[in-house]
Motif scaffolding. Structure first.
Motif, PDB file in Angstrom:
ATOM      1  N   LEU A  65     -47.699  27.414  17.643  1.00 31.47           N
ATOM      2  CA  LEU A  65     -49.080  27.123  17.298  1.00 31.47           C
ATOM      3  C   LEU A  65     -49.584  26.099  18.300  1.00 31.47           C
ATOM      4  CD1 LEU A  65     -50.519  26.471  13.826  1.00 31.47           C
ATOM      5  CD2 LEU A  65     -50.808  24.736  15.569  1.00 31.47           C
ATOM      6  N   SER A  66     -50.700  26.392  18.956  1.00 29.23           N
ATOM      7  CA  SER A  66     -51.302  25.477  19.927  1.00 29.23           C
ATOM      8  C   SER A  66     -52.678  25.061  19.441  1.00 29.23           C
ATOM      9  CB  SER A  66     -51.444  26.161  21.296  1.00 29.23           C
ATOM     10  OG  SER A  66     -50.188  26.482  21.823  1.00 29.23           O
ATOM     11  N   ILE A  67     -52.998  23.789  19.648  1.00 28.34           N
ATOM     12  CA  ILE A  67     -54.302  23.272  19.251  1.00 28.34           C
ATOM     13  C   ILE A  67     -55.009  22.732  20.486  1.00 28.34           C
ATOM     14  CG2 ILE A  67     -55.538  21.636  17.797  1.00 28.34           C
ATOM     15  CD1 ILE A  67     -52.996  21.701  15.970  1.00 28.34           C
ATOM     16  N   ASP A  68     -56.121  23.354  20.833  1.00 27.68           N
ATOM     17  CA  ASP A  68     -56.916  22.962  21.990  1.00 27.68           C
ATOM     18  C   ASP A  68     -57.677  21.686  21.656  1.00 27.68           C
ATOM     19  OD1 ASP A  68     -59.055  22.701  23.881  1.00 27.68           O
ATOM     20  OD2 ASP A  68     -58.871  24.839  24.344  1.00 27.68           O
ATOM     21  N   ALA A  69     -57.331  20.599  22.328  1.00 23.65           N
ATOM     22  CA  ALA A  69     -57.946  19.299  22.052  1.00 23.65           C
ATOM     23  C   ALA A  69     -59.443  19.293  22.357  1.00 23.65           C
ATOM     24  CB  ALA A  69     -57.244  18.211  22.862  1.00 23.65           C
ATOM     25  N   ASP A  70     -59.877  20.067  23.348  1.00 20.85           N
ATOM     26  CA  ASP A  70     -61.293  20.103  23.706  1.00 20.85           C
ATOM     27  C   ASP A  70     -62.140  20.844  22.676  1.00 20.85           C
ATOM     28  OD1 ASP A  70     -60.848  18.665  26.069  1.00 20.85           O
ATOM     29  OD2 ASP A  70     -60.428  20.500  27.197  1.00 20.85           O
ATOM     30  N   LYS A  71     -61.550  21.826  22.004  1.00 17.06           N
ATOM     31  CA  LYS A  71     -62.288  22.606  21.005  1.00 17.06           C
ATOM     32  C   LYS A  71     -62.263  21.965  19.624  1.00 17.06           C
ATOM     33  CE  LYS A  71     -61.700  27.197  23.013  1.00 17.06           C
ATOM     34  NZ  LYS A  71     -61.118  28.535  22.782  1.00 17.06           N
ATOM     35  N   CYS A  72     -61.228  21.185  19.332  1.00 18.33           N
ATOM     36  CA  CYS A  72     -61.070  20.592  17.996  1.00 18.33           C
ATOM     37  C   CYS A  72     -62.191  19.588  17.723  1.00 18.33           C
ATOM     38  CB  CYS A  72     -59.706  19.911  17.891  1.00 18.33           C
ATOM     39  SG  CYS A  72     -59.426  19.097  16.302  1.00 18.33           S
ATOM     40  N   MET A  73     -62.895  19.795  16.614  1.00 20.20           N
ATOM     41  CA  MET A  73     -63.992  18.914  16.234  1.00 20.20           C
ATOM     42  C   MET A  73     -63.671  18.074  15.002  1.00 20.20           C
ATOM     43  SD  MET A  73     -66.535  19.273  18.350  1.00 20.20           S
ATOM     44  CE  MET A  73     -65.474  19.518  19.771  1.00 20.20           C
ATOM     45  N   GLY A  74     -62.467  18.193  14.479  1.00 21.37           N
ATOM     46  CA  GLY A  74     -62.037  17.349  13.371  1.00 21.37           C
ATOM     47  C   GLY A  74     -62.527  17.773  12.001  1.00 21.37           C
ATOM     48  N   HIS A  75     -62.750  19.045  11.807  1.00 22.48           N
ATOM     49  CA  HIS A  75     -63.182  19.524  10.489  1.00 22.48           C
ATOM     50  C   HIS A  75     -62.106  19.328   9.427  1.00 22.48           C
ATOM     51  CE1 HIS A  75     -66.865  21.325  11.993  1.00 22.48           C
ATOM     52  NE2 HIS A  75     -66.169  21.866  12.975  1.00 22.48           N
ATOM     53  N   GLY A  76     -60.827  19.372   9.831  1.00 28.08           N
ATOM     54  CA  GLY A  76     -59.726  19.142   8.900  1.00 28.08           C
ATOM     55  C   GLY A  76     -59.290  20.347   8.106  1.00 28.08           C
TER      56      GLY A  76
END
Length: 71
Positions: A3-14
């Motif tokens: 599982l990869s999480i793109d830091a630039d796309k993440c907006m912190g919705h949770g």
């Protein structure tokens, strides 16, 4: 599975760490703590990983069979 999480796309919705609390967690700013990382998904948590990816409105989470060295 990874599982990869793109830091630039993440907006912190949770939504991801609320959907997969056994796999993901939040940081002190409310973002997923694994932001910008690739983590291996344990065999028994693949469904939870898919739910986390599906829950992300930004599409910041991707699932792969093999690790992505660019993540």
């Amino acid at each position: 599975m990874f599982l990869s999480i793109d830091a630039d796309k993440c907006m912190g919705h949770g939504r991801c760490y609320m959907s997969a609390p056994g796999l993901l967690s939040d940081d002190e700013e409310g973002f997923v703590a694994q932001r910008g990382q690739t983590v291996e998904v344990p065999e028994g948590m693949r469904e939870e990983a898919q739910e986390a990816a599906d829950a992300c409105p930004e599409g910041a989470i991707s699932l792969r069979v093999a690790a992505d060295t660019d993540a």
